[in-house]
Motif scaffolding. Structure first.
Motif, PDB file in Angstrom:
ATOM      1  N   PHE A 183      14.558 -17.158  48.741  1.00  0.00           N
ATOM      2  CA  PHE A 183      14.723 -15.776  47.818  1.00  0.00           C
ATOM      3  C   PHE A 183      13.989 -16.084  46.618  1.00  0.00           C
ATOM      4  O   PHE A 183      13.911 -17.084  46.235  1.00  0.00           O
ATOM      5  N   ARG A 184      14.046 -14.986  46.062  1.00  0.00           N
ATOM      6  CA  ARG A 184      13.214 -14.926  44.508  1.00  0.00           C
ATOM      7  C   ARG A 184      14.490 -15.365  43.636  1.00  0.00           C
ATOM      8  O   ARG A 184      15.355 -14.642  43.690  1.00  0.00           O
ATOM      9  N   VAL A 185      14.395 -16.383  43.036  1.00  0.00           N
ATOM     10  CA  VAL A 185      15.529 -17.048  42.107  1.00  0.00           C
ATOM     11  C   VAL A 185      15.498 -15.948  40.915  1.00  0.00           C
ATOM     12  O   VAL A 185      16.446 -15.688  40.206  1.00  0.00           O
ATOM     13  N   PHE A 186      14.337 -15.656  40.163  1.00  0.00           N
ATOM     14  CA  PHE A 186      14.351 -15.097  38.985  1.00  0.00           C
ATOM     15  C   PHE A 186      12.937 -14.118  38.990  1.00  0.00           C
ATOM     16  O   PHE A 186      11.757 -14.439  39.418  1.00  0.00           O
ATOM     17  N   HIS A 187      13.415 -12.869  38.813  1.00  0.00           N
ATOM     18  CA  HIS A 187      12.338 -11.718  38.777  1.00  0.00           C
ATOM     19  C   HIS A 187      12.048 -11.417  37.389  1.00  0.00           C
ATOM     20  O   HIS A 187      12.695 -10.400  36.934  1.00  0.00           O
ATOM     21  N   GLY A 188      11.231 -12.191  36.568  1.00  0.00           N
ATOM     22  CA  GLY A 188      11.234 -12.051  35.169  1.00  0.00           C
ATOM     23  C   GLY A 188      10.854 -10.608  34.438  1.00  0.00           C
ATOM     24  O   GLY A 188      11.482 -10.405  33.463  1.00  0.00           O
TER      25      GLY A 188
ATOM     26  N   SER B 211      11.781 -12.401  31.117  1.00  0.00           N
ATOM     27  CA  SER B 211      10.565 -12.983  30.777  1.00  0.00           C
ATOM     28  C   SER B 211       9.382 -12.296  31.690  1.00  0.00           C
ATOM     29  O   SER B 211       9.104 -12.704  32.774  1.00  0.00           O
ATOM     30  N   ARG B 212       8.907 -11.308  31.045  1.00  0.00           N
ATOM     31  CA  ARG B 212       7.751 -10.622  31.571  1.00  0.00           C
ATOM     32  C   ARG B 212       6.926 -11.602  32.211  1.00  0.00           C
ATOM     33  O   ARG B 212       6.333 -12.459  31.351  1.00  0.00           O
ATOM     34  N   GLY B 213       6.326 -11.378  33.468  1.00  0.00           N
ATOM     35  CA  GLY B 213       5.174 -12.328  33.849  1.00  0.00           C
ATOM     36  C   GLY B 213       5.615 -13.776  34.679  1.00  0.00           C
ATOM     37  O   GLY B 213       4.862 -14.314  34.888  1.00  0.00           O
ATOM     38  N   THR B 214       6.960 -14.055  34.614  1.00  0.00           N
ATOM     39  CA  THR B 214       7.529 -15.163  35.252  1.00  0.00           C
ATOM     40  C   THR B 214       8.214 -15.015  36.376  1.00  0.00           C
ATOM     41  O   THR B 214       9.374 -13.889  36.435  1.00  0.00           O
ATOM     42  N   VAL B 215       8.033 -15.305  37.412  1.00  0.00           N
ATOM     43  CA  VAL B 215       8.717 -15.271  38.673  1.00  0.00           C
ATOM     44  C   VAL B 215       9.051 -16.744  39.038  1.00  0.00           C
ATOM     45  O   VAL B 215       8.342 -17.668  39.168  1.00  0.00           O
ATOM     46  N   ILE B 216      10.147 -17.051  39.737  1.00  0.00           N
ATOM     47  CA  ILE B 216      10.374 -18.197  40.337  1.00  0.00           C
ATOM     48  C   ILE B 216      11.188 -18.093  41.806  1.00  0.00           C
ATOM     49  O   ILE B 216      12.024 -17.197  41.889  1.00  0.00           O
ATOM     50  N   GLU B 217      10.676 -18.654  42.871  1.00  0.00           N
ATOM     51  CA  GLU B 217      11.183 -18.545  44.226  1.00  0.00           C
ATOM     52  C   GLU B 217      11.483 -19.734  44.568  1.00  0.00           C
ATOM     53  O   GLU B 217      11.088 -20.763  44.266  1.00  0.00           O
TER      54      GLU B 217
END
Ligand SMILES: C[S@@+](CC[C@H](N)C(=O)[O-])C[C@H]1O[C@@H](n2cnc3c(N)ncnc32)[C@H](O)[C@@H]1O
Length: 317
Positions: free
Chosen positions: A32-37, A42-48
């Motif tokens: 899943f997406r852990v972080f939808h910045g 944080s605009r522009g950062t995603v962590i999956e």
């Protein structure tokens, strides 16, 4: 020298992780997406998360923050691999923007309900599974029994594999990129789903669809997930623009058996959901009527509903 940002990663990631407890507590889902910045700090950062691997994608320069982000992630979950990839718009070379922060596996296998998917952690773009399409995959599993399904813009085949898992009689995958066909096969193989290699077609959609229509091919379900900007094609008689739904739906309408469905994914923000559905109905001369709507899960929080993935299913009356 680049200075670290002032983002409080621990607070932001802890909050995001807590919000997703229904996902990490679900024994059937490990990706899943852990972080939808964009909405979470944080605009522009995603962590999956793909099983025990984390992939950080950044479009703003957070390189100096990466060691700290890694520490915070490891406090949340015992990741075996963590890799960060910067976007090409940062103007850095591929080497400068790819960072293996932890572990050294290039591949991971993740699980979503009853299916497994193989992902390539260091792939320059998506590792191989679009996590926002989780509910679309479930819809396909539940609506494919005894149907012949055509999976257009197949990528690594996750949507077509969902149809095969849902007991489709046959699934044809089409993508123009040669490297993807072995990846579709690998996804079938790890799930123990039978396939015939001749059903995985490599080629341009604007070449194959008119041929399929001429040859009298028919399907009971068509999955249509064009990229936000379909490439120009020497086979298209028109100039494809955006996702090119009007042209593509005209083909689909001719390939669909009575009682068939089309699942279309809208990735553009210059269309409302209603506009998209009207466009499909019009392009099909009233043959395809909207039936249900699906979107991304709680791991893609958006305050504006039109910023979320919008998926519509259409049926022939
Ligand atoms: C957004 S991805 C599709 C994702 C896929 N439906 C999934 O859920 O995994 C777009 C794919 O379309 C393919 N593609 C783009 N233009 C194409 C064309 N003209 N003909 C066939 N495939 C094309 C690309 O190679 C890419 O794999």
């Amino acid at each position: 020298m680049h200075q670290g940002t002032t983002i409080d990663w621990r607070a932001s990631l802890d909050a995001a992780w807590t919000k997703r407890s229904s996902l990490w507590q679900n024994p059937q889902i490990d990706c899943f997406r852990v972080f939808h910045g964009y909405e979470e700090g944080s605009r522009g950062t995603v962590i999956e998360k793909f099983n025990d691997a984390a992939v950080i994608d950044y479009k703003t320069d957070i390189r100096d923050d990466l060691p700290h982000i890694k520490t915070v992630l490891l406090d949340l979950f015992p990741f075996k691999n963590i890799i960060a990839k910067g976007h090409q718009s940062l103007g850095l070379s591929l080497k400068e923007r790819t960072h293996v922060l932890h572990g050294n596996d290039a591949l991971a296998t993740c699980h979503e309900h009853e299916l497994k998917f193989s992902v390539k952690l260091d792939a320059p773009h998506n590792p191989g599974l679009y996590l926002d399409a989780r509910d679309a995959r479930q819809w396909i599993v539940n609506n494919s029994a005894d149907r012949r399904i055509l999976n257009l813009f197949a990528f690594t085949g996750s949507l077509g594999l969902s149809a095969a898992h849902g007991k489709a009689t046959e699934v044809i995958h089409l993508d123009r990129s040669k490297e993807l066909l072995p990846r579709i096969q690998e996804n079938y193989r790890i799930n123990g789903v039978q396939f015939e290699a001749r059903n995985f077609l490599r080629g341009d959609i604007y070449k194959h669809l008119p041929r399929a229509i001429k040859a009298g091919k028919r399907f009971d379900g068509i999955i249509l997930d064009p990229p936000p900007k379909v490439y120009q094609s020497p086979y298209a008689k028109h100039k494809p623009s955006g996702q090119d739904f009007s042209a593509l739906i005209k083909y689909c309408a001719q390939l669909l058996n009575p009682g068939g469905w089309v699942l279309g994914m809208l990735h553009r923000f210059d269309f409302s959901w209603d506009d998209f559905e009207d466009q499909v109905t019009q392009a099909s001369n009233g043959l395809l009527l909207p039936e249900s709507r699906l979107t991304s899960g709680i791991d893609f929080p958006e305050s504006l509903p039109d910023k979320k993935l919008r998926v519509s299913t259409f049926i022939t009356p």
